[in-house]
Design an enzyme around this catalytic site. Structure first.
Site, PDB file in Angstrom:
ATOM      1  N   HIS A 167       0.734  -1.128  -0.014  1.00 50.24           N
ATOM      2  CA  HIS A 167       0.069   0.045   0.001  1.00 50.24           C
ATOM      3  C   HIS A 167       0.876   1.440   0.042  1.00 50.24           C
ATOM      4  O   HIS A 167       0.527   2.408  -0.658  1.00 50.24           O
ATOM      5  CB  HIS A 167      -0.729   0.015   1.135  1.00 50.24           C
ATOM      6  CG  HIS A 167      -2.013   1.011   1.344  1.00 50.24           C
ATOM      7  ND1 HIS A 167      -3.058   1.197   0.305  1.00 50.24           N
ATOM      8  CD2 HIS A 167      -2.171   2.039   2.070  1.00 50.24           C
ATOM      9  CE1 HIS A 167      -3.548   2.244   0.601  1.00 50.24           C
ATOM     10  NE2 HIS A 167      -3.211   2.793   1.675  1.00 50.24           N
ATOM     11  N   ASP A 184      -7.095   9.351  -7.020  1.00 51.37           N
ATOM     12  CA  ASP A 184      -6.671  10.200  -6.055  1.00 51.37           C
ATOM     13  C   ASP A 184      -5.093  10.513  -6.327  1.00 51.37           C
ATOM     14  O   ASP A 184      -4.672   9.810  -7.378  1.00 51.37           O
ATOM     15  CB  ASP A 184      -6.803  10.020  -4.664  1.00 51.37           C
ATOM     16  CG  ASP A 184      -6.270   8.817  -4.230  1.00 51.37           C
ATOM     17  OD1 ASP A 184      -5.091   8.488  -4.536  1.00 51.37           O
ATOM     18  OD2 ASP A 184      -6.991   8.009  -3.565  1.00 51.37           O
ATOM     19  N   LYS A 191      -9.426  15.125  -4.667  1.00 53.49           N
ATOM     20  CA  LYS A 191     -10.321  14.997  -3.725  1.00 53.49           C
ATOM     21  C   LYS A 191     -10.140  16.092  -2.482  1.00 53.49           C
ATOM     22  O   LYS A 191      -8.899  16.291  -2.412  1.00 53.49           O
ATOM     23  CB  LYS A 191     -10.550  13.580  -3.103  1.00 53.49           C
ATOM     24  CG  LYS A 191     -11.044  12.660  -4.328  1.00 53.49           C
ATOM     25  CD  LYS A 191     -10.956  11.178  -3.723  1.00 53.49           C
ATOM     26  CE  LYS A 191     -11.404  10.164  -4.831  1.00 53.49           C
ATOM     27  NZ  LYS A 191     -11.509   8.579  -4.311  1.00 53.49           N
ATOM     28  N   ARG A 249     -11.011  15.982   1.571  1.00 53.83           N
ATOM     29  CA  ARG A 249     -11.668  15.370   2.780  1.00 53.83           C
ATOM     30  C   ARG A 249     -12.651  16.282   3.403  1.00 53.83           C
ATOM     31  O   ARG A 249     -12.339  17.465   3.754  1.00 53.83           O
ATOM     32  CB  ARG A 249     -10.696  15.117   3.642  1.00 53.83           C
ATOM     33  CG  ARG A 249     -11.141  14.337   4.965  1.00 53.83           C
ATOM     34  CD  ARG A 249     -10.290  13.368   5.734  1.00 53.83           C
ATOM     35  NE  ARG A 249      -9.536  12.473   5.029  1.00 53.83           N
ATOM     36  CZ  ARG A 249     -10.374  11.428   4.596  1.00 53.83           C
ATOM     37  NH1 ARG A 249     -11.308  10.932   5.171  1.00 53.83           N
ATOM     38  NH2 ARG A 249      -9.566  10.279   3.712  1.00 53.83           N
ATOM     39  N   THR A 283     -14.680   4.063  -2.613  1.00 49.60           N
ATOM     40  CA  THR A 283     -13.961   5.088  -3.389  1.00 49.60           C
ATOM     41  C   THR A 283     -14.006   5.213  -5.052  1.00 49.60           C
ATOM     42  O   THR A 283     -14.119   6.031  -5.706  1.00 49.60           O
ATOM     43  CB  THR A 283     -12.304   4.943  -2.959  1.00 49.60           C
ATOM     44  OG1 THR A 283     -12.107   5.218  -1.784  1.00 49.60           O
ATOM     45  CG2 THR A 283     -11.368   5.804  -3.972  1.00 49.60           C
TER      46      THR A 283
END
Length: 309
Positions: free
Chosen positions: A130, A169, A192, A194, A226
Site C-alpha cells: 500500500h 486520487d 479530492k 476530505r 472510493t
C-alpha cells in the site's frame, strides 16, 4: 540451489499449490488446526533443519487469524533449526496503518513487521505494498514485487484504443502512470478534498475523459466506495465506460454489486486473495503464481530479483 521447503498456510492454499507446481517442488507437509477457543496450532511434519523455508501466507481476512498463523509457522521453523525463513506475503495485512493520524494511535504495519522478525522471519517478499515506507519497518531484507505487468497483459485486449487510465486520487498517480505507460494510454487524475473524517469529495478532474472508457486503478479494493465515487465523477465528466483494476481484491461485503450498480463493466484483480465465484461475470482474476514462482527460483539460487520489479 540450496535445499528448500515451501509451506502453504491456510490464507491462500490454492495460490501456494500453483506456485509449488511452477517451481517444480511439492509443498512441505504440515498441519494447521484451530482449537475451539480460537487458538492456532501449527505442526511441521517433515524436517527443515538447515533448509531455506518459504512460508506462503497472505495476511488477508480473517487478518488476525492469518497473521498469528504466520507467526506460529515461523516459530516452528526457527525451533526446528531452519536455515533461513522467508515470509511470502502476497497481501500484507494492516498495510493501511502505516502512520499515525493522531497522537494516540498505533502504527500497526510496523508492529506486524517487528513481530515477524521476533518470530524468526529473516526475509519478507510481498506484492504491491500500500505504501513503500512499510519496507523500512522490517529490520531485514524486504522485497516488493509488482503485479502491474501481469494485470496489463491480461487487460490489453479488453480495453478500447481510446481508453484512458484514471488515478482515483493524487496518492495513486505513480501507480496510474505505470499502468498508462505499459498500456500506452493517456492518464487522468481525480483530485479530492476530505469533508469529514470518513468522507471525501471529488473537486476536479485533470485529463480528458469525455466519450472514453476509463480504467480506474488502485492497489486494493475493499468495499468499493472510493471507486464508486470515482465512477460518478467521471460519468459527470462525460465518460461512457468503466473498468477497474487492482492487485488486491478484498471485495468485502457487496463490493462487486456496488461496482456493478455504479456501471463498472469489468473488475480485474489478482489471486493474492482467494476470490469467490462472481455469478455476474464482472470479476476477472489473474494469477500471480508465475511471478512468485520466478521470485522463489531466483531467491533459491541467490540471484537478483531486479528484472521482476
Amino acid at each position: 540451489m540450496r535445499e528448500c521447503v515451501i509451506f502453504a498456510g491456510s490464507g491462500n492454499p490454492e495460490l501456494a499449490r500453483a506456485v509449488s507446481e511452477q517451481v517444480g517442488m511439492p509443498l512441505g507437509s504440515c498441519s494447521v488446526e484451530r482449537f475451539p477457543d480460537g487458538e492456532t496450532s501449527v505442526r511441521l511434519l517433515e524436517s527443515v533443519r538447515g533448509n531455506d523455508v518459504y512460508l506462503l501466507q497472505p495476511t488477508c481476512p480473517p487478518v488476525n487469524d492469518n497473521v498469528m498463523e504466520l507467526f506460529a509457522f515461523a516459530d516452528a521453523c526457527r525451533r526446528a533449526a531452519a536455515g533461513r525463513i522467508h515470509a511470502v506475503l502476497p497481501y500484507y495485512g494492516y498495510a493501511r496503518s502505516d502512520k499515525r493520524h493522531g497522537r494516540r494511535e498505533p502504527i500497526t504495519a510496523s508492529m506486524v513487521a517487528l513481530l515477524m522478525k521476533a518470530s524468526g522471519i529473516d526475509h519478507v517478499l510481498t506484492i504491491d505494498l500500500h505504501t513503500t515506507q512499510i519496507e523500512g519497518f522490517f529490520p531485514g531484507p524486504f522485497d516488493t514485487l509488482t503485479a502491474v505487468p501481469t494485470l496489463c497483459a491480461a487487460m490489453r485486449g479488453e480495453l478500447p484504443a481510446d481508453a484512458v487510465v484514471v488515478s482515483p486520487d493524487a496518492g495513486r498517480v505513480k501507480l496510474a502512470t505505470e499502468y498508462a505507460q505499459r498500456l500506452d494510454l493517456p492518464l487522468a487524475v481525480l483530485h479530492k478534498r476530505r469533508e469529514t473524517g470518513s468522507e471525501t469529495r471529488v473537486t476536479h478532474l485533470v485529463g480528458e475523459v469525455e466519450g472514453r472508457t476509463c480504467l480506474i486503478i488502485d492497489d486494493m479494493i475493499s468495499t468499493g466506495g472510493t471507486l464508486v465515487e470515482s465512477v460518478q465523477a467521471l460519468r459527470e465528466a462525460g465518460a461512457v465506460g468503466f473498468h477497474v483494476a487492482a492487485t488486491h481484491g478484498l471485495l468485502l461485503g457487496n463490493a462487486i454489486a456496488r461496482l456493478t450498480d455504479a456501471g463498472v463493466q469489468r473488475v480485474c484483480v489478482t489471486d493474492t486473495i482467494v476470490q469467490e465465484r462472481d455469478e455476474g461475470g464482472v470479476l476477472r482474476v489473474v494469477s500471480v503464481a508465475g511471478l512468485l514462482a520466478g521470485a522463489l527460483r531466483k531467491l533459491a539460487s541467490d540471484e537478483s530479483l531486479e528484472e521482476l520489479f
